[in-house]
Design an enzyme around this catalytic site. Structure first.
Site, PDB file in Angstrom:
ATOM      1  N   ASP A 110      32.949 -49.407   7.780  1.00  0.00           N
ATOM      2  CA  ASP A 110      32.876 -48.253   8.670  1.00  0.00           C
ATOM      3  C   ASP A 110      34.256 -47.582   8.674  1.00  0.00           C
ATOM      4  O   ASP A 110      35.269 -48.250   8.869  1.00  0.00           O
ATOM      5  CB  ASP A 110      32.495 -48.709  10.078  1.00  0.00           C
ATOM      6  CG  ASP A 110      31.545 -47.731  10.775  1.00  0.00           C
ATOM      7  OD1 ASP A 110      30.455 -48.165  11.194  1.00  0.00           O
ATOM      8  OD2 ASP A 110      31.906 -46.547  10.859  1.00  0.00           O
ATOM      9  N   ASP A 218      32.336 -42.282  10.176  1.00  0.00           N
ATOM     10  CA  ASP A 218      31.991 -42.005  11.566  1.00  0.00           C
ATOM     11  C   ASP A 218      32.253 -40.542  11.914  1.00  0.00           C
ATOM     12  O   ASP A 218      33.326 -40.003  11.594  1.00  0.00           O
ATOM     13  CB  ASP A 218      32.841 -42.919  12.452  1.00  0.00           C
ATOM     14  CG  ASP A 218      32.367 -42.948  13.884  1.00  0.00           C
ATOM     15  OD1 ASP A 218      33.133 -42.522  14.767  1.00  0.00           O
ATOM     16  OD2 ASP A 218      31.225 -43.372  14.101  1.00  0.00           O
ATOM     17  N   GLU A 277      28.269 -39.813   8.784  1.00  0.00           N
ATOM     18  CA  GLU A 277      27.507 -39.665  10.037  1.00  0.00           C
ATOM     19  C   GLU A 277      27.810 -38.261  10.540  1.00  0.00           C
ATOM     20  O   GLU A 277      28.973 -37.930  10.795  1.00  0.00           O
ATOM     21  CB  GLU A 277      27.905 -40.701  11.083  1.00  0.00           C
ATOM     22  CG  GLU A 277      27.043 -40.611  12.337  1.00  0.00           C
ATOM     23  CD  GLU A 277      27.718 -41.084  13.604  1.00  0.00           C
ATOM     24  OE1 GLU A 277      27.003 -41.493  14.533  1.00  0.00           O
ATOM     25  OE2 GLU A 277      28.974 -41.041  13.662  1.00  0.00           O
ATOM     26  N   HIS A 349      23.265 -48.801  15.990  1.00  0.00           N
ATOM     27  CA  HIS A 349      23.901 -49.337  17.205  1.00  0.00           C
ATOM     28  C   HIS A 349      24.057 -48.269  18.289  1.00  0.00           C
ATOM     29  O   HIS A 349      24.562 -48.549  19.372  1.00  0.00           O
ATOM     30  CB  HIS A 349      25.280 -49.888  16.837  1.00  0.00           C
ATOM     31  CG  HIS A 349      26.157 -48.829  16.298  1.00  0.00           C
ATOM     32  ND1 HIS A 349      25.932 -48.217  15.065  1.00  0.00           N
ATOM     33  CD2 HIS A 349      27.214 -48.190  16.821  1.00  0.00           C
ATOM     34  CE1 HIS A 349      26.837 -47.269  14.879  1.00  0.00           C
ATOM     35  NE2 HIS A 349      27.632 -47.231  15.932  1.00  0.00           N
ATOM     36  N   ASP A 350      23.623 -47.023  17.979  1.00  0.00           N
ATOM     37  CA  ASP A 350      23.698 -45.919  18.956  1.00  0.00           C
ATOM     38  C   ASP A 350      22.324 -45.496  19.463  1.00  0.00           C
ATOM     39  O   ASP A 350      22.226 -44.591  20.292  1.00  0.00           O
ATOM     40  CB  ASP A 350      24.353 -44.678  18.312  1.00  0.00           C
ATOM     41  CG  ASP A 350      25.834 -44.866  18.043  1.00  0.00           C
ATOM     42  OD1 ASP A 350      26.339 -44.188  17.120  1.00  0.00           O
ATOM     43  OD2 ASP A 350      26.460 -45.697  18.721  1.00  0.00           O
TER      44      ASP A 350
END
Ligand code: TEU
Length: 573
Positions: A110, A218, A277, A349-350
């Protein structure tokens, strides 16, 4: 490495291997705890690689494990080149990487470079004084004219943070504000400054030199801001302005990503996976990000399909309508058919757990989890599984705000209650949409803490782990796990799943979600009864496909059971 994996990754040669790959996301805090401290860690991931290999996935995406004060569970990084002791040591990461490669899989890290932690040495220097050489590494601005610095309303503009409150924090010692789109402990880096970009690129090279196979980037479409930092529109009932277009897909974002590709990835000539993302991205912009000719990223995470059941804010929960979801997904399939590439996901995870959100986590949990899997794996793009998807894990039955850990959820609760909203009402929204729904520990078996830890889990284990766990599904015919394993193998064995064009069928049907994939002489029909009531296949479709090879599913009746899904194949001779 299975024979299927051996052929599949290479059947899409060279730099675009990811077109036939399946990615598995691990949220390290919640995957497996090897040292009994109640928090998952790298050695825990390594000890469970058999699970990923059994599933047949090709890539492990690891959410952040870098040194962090954990204000946002690792998405606030204070040292990019150190592993946080909570997750282990650098040697643990190297062992994991070696093991992943030995099994023929790849490891994607990430990359969180829209912001750092406020405890990162870069920011410590930047906030130390107005004339520090790193002052311009972040976004510092004086108070709004005519206001008293530090007073509400004195922020340089009216933007609200994603995690509630203003997007600016006043720094007493230097008398200015710094920008943070997320928490006040996540100050945004100023990518306008070439020194910042070069520092980020050298950090990325450092990881690539150690053998990692790519990055999940991210909020990468927020790195370029409109330098005038204009006030945003204040929606009704909102306190702060919407930063929207001033930070999303900003004026120089494509220039920065092309520079990154040119300076970091191109010189390596390696087969990397680069996924951005990109909240709020449009199809037009997604084509620009993922057009191979533009050399930016390979694919992006778009958010439209995970926003079909909400209003202006994620807490404005709306009833789910399959037809809206179907139309949205078909739009993205068509939009990136000629140029670009989709990343396919339901969970991460969001997001709350999809089987609870779009499926039925009650009596038809298994069927609806399988249906959602079929629709995910058979679209055109690269599928991403989030830990627990392969087991059909559900949302958690939260009863008190004290059970929550997620900064976004906790901040929202206190802000909403302070505005006079009934705590129970706010809790209902959190139960539906909180990120903590997908962050509860992985359910490995039916023992006390689901085999996740021998200690006390940092977040409660879902009580339904006694029924829903890996031990009860791996190798068990008819399980959600075996259904995912079948679909992953199909992507590796059937080129039409990778390359086939997508055509939506029955676009107006109230219950059925159907589409075909066609590649050379092969045509696949994917049909799913996305409802809790049985549904009859229209004669035209049924007559054409009823006797075709059934790749996924057990039944051929014209009547489809609630949540039933099937995949047929026809090869023209
Ligand atoms: O998420 C960005 C993002 O879009 C989410 O914050 C989203 O707005 C929200 O969670 C939906 O509820 C990335 C990471 O995935 C997330 O975990 C981090 O909190 C965030 O960036 C900041 O790094």
């Amino acid at each position: 490495m299975t024979a299927a994996q051996e052929t599949s990754i290479d059947d899409v040669t060279g730099s675009e291997w990811w077109r036939s790959a399946v990615v598995y996301q691990v949220y390290p805090r919640s995957f497996a705890d090897s040292d009994g401290d109640g928090v998952g860690d790298l050695e825990g991931v390594r000890q469970h690689l058999d699970h990923l290999e059994a599933l047949g996935v090709d890539v492990l995406w690891l959410s952040p494990v870098y040194r962090s004060p954990m204000d946002d569970n690792g998405y606030d990084i204070s040292d990019y080149q150190q592993i946080d002791p909570l997750f282990g040591t650098f040697a643990d990461l190297e062992r994991l990487l070696e093991d992943v490669h030995r099994r023929g899989m790849k490891l994607v890290m990430d990359l969180v470079v829209n912001h750092t932690s406020d405890e990162h040495p870069w920011f410590r220097e930047s906030r130390s004084s107005r004339d520090n050489p790193k002052r311009d590494w972040y976004w510092w601005r004086p108070a709004r004219d005519g206001t008293v610095p530090g007073e509400p309303g004195a922020e340089p503009n009216n933007w609200g943070s994603f995690f509630s409150g203003p997007a600016w924090e006043y720094d007493e010692s230097t008398g200015e504000y710094f920008l943070h789109l997320f928490s006040r402990k996540q100050p945004d880096l100023n990518w306008e400054n070439p020194e910042v970009r070069q520092a980020v690129y050298s950090m990325m090279r450092w990881w690539l030199d150690r053998g990692v196979d790519g990055f999940r980037m991210d909020v990468i479409n927020m790195i370029s801001k409109d330098p005038s930092l204009p006030d945003g529109e204040v929606r009704e009932g909102e306190e702060h302005g919407d930063m929207g277009r001033a930070v999303i897909d900003g004026p120089r974002v494509h220039e920065f990503l092309a520079e990154m590709h040119r300076e970091v990835f191109a010189p390596l000539g390696r087969e990397l996976l680069l996924v951005g993302e990109t909240p709020g991205v449009t199809i037009e912009e997604a084509r620009r990000y993922t057009d191979p000719a533009r050399r930016e990223v390979d694919m992006v995470f778009q958010f439209e399909h995970v926003q079909v059941d909400r209003g202006a804010s994620k807490w404005d929960v709306l009833p789910f309508d399959m037809r809206v979801l179907r139309a949205c997904l078909a739009r993205w399939q068509d939009g990136l058919a000629e140029v670009g590439w989709n990343s396919l996901y339901w969970d991460n995870h969001d997001q709350p757990r999809v089987v609870s959100r779009f499926g039925d986590d009650g009596s038809c949990r298994v069927e609806s989890a399988k249906l959602l899997a079929t629709l995910l794996h058979l679209q055109r793009g690269t599928p991403y599984l989030y830990q627990g998807d392969e087991l059909g894990m559900t949302n958690f039955p939260f009863t008190s705000i004290d059970q929550f850990d997620d900064i976004e959820s906790v901040n929202y609760f206190h802000e909403a209650v302070a505005k006079g909203q009934a705590p129970e009402e706010v809790m209902a929204r959190l139960r539906a949409m909180s990120r903590d729904n997908s962050r509860t520990p992985m359910q490995w078996d039916s023992s006390a803490h689901a085999g996740f830890t021998t200690g006390t889990p940092w977040l409660p284990v879902n009580p339904n782990h006694r029924e829903i766990n890996a031990e009860g599904q791996v190798g068990v015919p008819g399980s959600v796990f075996e259904h995912h394993r079948r679909l992953v193998a199909l992507r590796h064995d059937e080129p039409a799943v990778v390359h086939g064009d997508f055509t939506l069928r029955l676009a107006d049907h109230d219950q059925l979600f159907a589409f075909t994939r066609r590649h050379e002489a092969t045509e696949l029909l994917v049909v799913a009864n996305f409802s809790g009531r049985s549904a009859r296949l229209p004669a035209a479709l049924y007559d054409r496909w009823a006797d075709a090879e059934l790749l996924v599913g057990e039944r051929r009746d014209a009547e489809m059971l609630p949540w039933e899904s099937r995949v047929h194949r026809r090869v023209r001779t």
